[in-house]
Design a protein around this motif. Structure first.
Motif, mmCIF file in Angstrom:
data_model
loop_
_atom_site.group_PDB
_atom_site.id
_atom_site.type_symbol
_atom_site.label_atom_id
_atom_site.label_comp_id
_atom_site.label_asym_id
_atom_site.label_seq_id
_atom_site.Cartn_x
_atom_site.Cartn_y
_atom_site.Cartn_z
ATOM 1 N N UNK A 80 0.829 -1.199 0.000
ATOM 2 C CA UNK A 80 0.000 0.000 0.000
ATOM 3 C C UNK A 80 0.867 1.255 0.000
ATOM 4 N N UNK A 81 0.521 2.209 -0.848
ATOM 5 C CA UNK A 81 1.332 3.424 -0.984
ATOM 6 C C UNK A 81 1.380 4.225 0.315
ATOM 7 N N UNK A 82 0.266 4.288 1.033
ATOM 8 C CA UNK A 82 0.249 5.045 2.289
ATOM 9 C C UNK A 82 1.180 4.415 3.326
ATOM 10 N N UNK A 83 1.268 3.109 3.307
ATOM 11 C CA UNK A 83 2.149 2.423 4.263
ATOM 12 C C UNK A 83 3.608 2.774 3.978
ATOM 13 N N UNK A 84 3.970 2.815 2.717
ATOM 14 C CA UNK A 84 5.339 3.180 2.362
ATOM 15 C C UNK A 84 5.642 4.602 2.812
ATOM 16 N N UNK A 85 4.722 5.521 2.547
ATOM 17 C CA UNK A 85 4.939 6.921 2.916
ATOM 18 C C UNK A 85 5.077 7.090 4.420
ATOM 19 N N UNK A 86 4.236 6.412 5.171
ATOM 20 C CA UNK A 86 4.305 6.503 6.631
ATOM 21 C C UNK A 86 5.623 5.955 7.157
ATOM 22 N N UNK A 87 6.076 4.845 6.596
ATOM 23 C CA UNK A 87 7.325 4.244 7.059
ATOM 24 C C UNK A 87 8.528 5.109 6.705
ATOM 25 N N UNK A 88 8.529 5.735 5.545
ATOM 26 C CA UNK A 88 9.609 6.645 5.190
ATOM 27 C C UNK A 88 9.691 7.803 6.172
ATOM 28 N N UNK A 89 8.547 8.328 6.563
ATOM 29 C CA UNK A 89 8.487 9.435 7.509
ATOM 30 C C UNK A 89 8.961 8.996 8.891
ATOM 31 N N UNK A 90 8.465 7.856 9.337
ATOM 32 C CA UNK A 90 8.793 7.386 10.679
ATOM 33 C C UNK A 90 10.242 6.926 10.808
ATOM 34 N N UNK A 91 10.767 6.304 9.771
ATOM 35 C CA UNK A 91 12.124 5.757 9.828
ATOM 36 C C UNK A 91 13.204 6.817 9.639
ATOM 37 N N UNK A 92 12.948 7.770 8.732
ATOM 38 C CA UNK A 92 14.036 8.678 8.369
ATOM 39 C C UNK A 92 13.607 10.125 8.182
#
Length: 403
Positions: free
Chosen positions: A340-352
């Motif tokens: 899911x695109x939203x999951x990728x975006x959230x993880x990018x924000x949270x991780x880095x």
């Protein structure tokens, strides 16, 4: 230009120097602002907080002078014939709506748009289909997202009133051959409106050279304040248009039965304007001119080439648009099969602290037509660095591996 010196002009980067890094890759949605734009806005609120064009005192005169100077700056920036061809709006959406509702389109008139238009350049025409009975024709893009000028010329051969196209797509960064489009449309007897929201921040636009009839854009995508925009129109056409929003500041005089409208651009600028935004918009134009479009395009291309080279071979990843990053400007929009695109975006924000956009990017029609739920869009600008791009790539690879 020195990228490190440029970044010093932006408070966003300065405030993050001692905190967790924040990497802003969402300029296609809204750009960051340099300090000079903020200072210009504060000048209005702190030193000249008055109405322009209404009162006789010196503060009102100062505001009126600044509004006029911004109008002239915009006319120079886009090479308009005269400042009166520049109308201040809130955004691209309002500019397009002014044209849509002021042209007097009637039943049977045909408007042509592309299959990749932002909702701002789709919904106003859909409303006129329902309300006025106009015909709306949609020319599909080629499979790689590029524009087929030959097919377009055939598409508009019979009785088109208006062609309304995005110059640069917020979906995949593809820029249409605007000069060829305008020439072909004029040969067919059609007017042309260009949505320059994604083009104006990244490339020079000469409205006279293009011979375009109308051009709409937003300030918030080109270093300017949110809630600001410009609609350019050839003066002879603006004189003929009926105003869409009416009331204060649009009329020279009124009686209980009638009114006399002011000439363009005032008849299209209803009500109190965003004076602070107009102050900031002038500073944004001047800052972009100082940086220069050569540097802007060189920086965006180098970032896109690096990111594309690093991620295009990831399993299941598909980049939307042409394979050649030079054809996509500062936009890298992609899907990863099964994620899911939203999951990728959230993880990018949270991780880095990497900020991108996910979803359907206000181009729902394109996604729904292809039954695609959404995508991840990273969009760069001249203030982004290769180091930031590398962090984005590194963390995207981690996410792909984990998920």
């Amino acid at each position: 230009m020195d990228i490190n010196k440029i970044r010093l002009d932006f408070p966003f980067f300065a405030q993050n120097s001692t905190k967790k890094p924040q990497i802003y890759l969402d300029t296609a949605c809204q750009s960051l602002r340099p300090q000079v734009v903020l200072d210009a806005m504060n000048r209005y609120y702190q030193l000249e907080p008055a109405c322009g064009g209404r009162s006789m005192h010196h503060l009102s005169a100062a505001v009126s002078k600044q509004v006029d100077e911004t109008r002239m700056a915009a006319a120079r920036f886009f090479h308009a014939s005269r400042k009166e061809e520049i109308i201040f709006t809130r955004n691209t959406t309002e500019g397009i709506n002014i044209v849509a509702n002021s042209l007097g389109l009637a039943a049977g008139d045909t408007v042509v748009i592309s299959g990749k238009e932002h909702n701002s350049n789709l919904i106003p025409w859909q409303m006129l289909v329902r309300r006025a009975g106009i015909n709306l024709k949609i020319i599909p893009p080629l499979p790689d997202g590029t524009f087929n000028i030959q097919e377009f010329e055939q598409f508009i051969a019979s009785g088109v009133k208006l062609v309304s196209l995005g110059m640069t797509s917020n979906l995949d960064g593809v820029t249409i051959p605007a000069a060829e489009v305008v020439k072909a449309a004029h040969r067919a007897g059609a007017l042309v409106l260009l949505d320059a929201a994604q083009a104006a921040p990244h490339r020079p636009i000469d409205v006279r050279s293009l011979d375009v009839d109308f051009l709409a854009l937003s300030g918030h995508k080109m270093l300017g304040p949110s809630g600001t925009g410009i609609l350019y129109g050839k003066y002879a056409l603006l004189e003929k248009l009926s105003p869409f929003l009416v009331g204060g500041d649009t009329v020279a005089t009124s009686t209980y039965d009638s009114c006399e409208f002011l000439p363009p651009p005032e008849k299209f600028e209803a009500g109190l304007q965003d004076y602070a935004g107009i102050y900031g918009l002038k500073a944004a134009f001047e800052y972009i001119q100082k940086v220069g479009f050569d540097f802007i395009q060189k920086q965006e291309t180098s970032l896109n080439e690096f990111i594309t080279g690093e991620i295009s071979s990831l399993p299941g990843l598909t980049i939307l648009g042409p394979a050649d990053p030079k054809l996509r400007g500062g936009i890298i929009n992609f899907t990863i099969e099964g994620i899911d695109s939203h999951r990728i975006a959230l993880m990018l924000d949270q991780m880095a602290g990497v900020m991108v956009r996910s979803g359907q990017h206000c181009v729902h029609s394109w996604f729904n037509d292809r039954q695609i739920k959404g995508s991840v869009r990273a969009s760069t600008y001249f203030y982004n660095t290769l180091e930031e791009a590398a962090v984005f790539v590194e963390n995207l690879k981690k996410i792909r591996k984990v998920l």
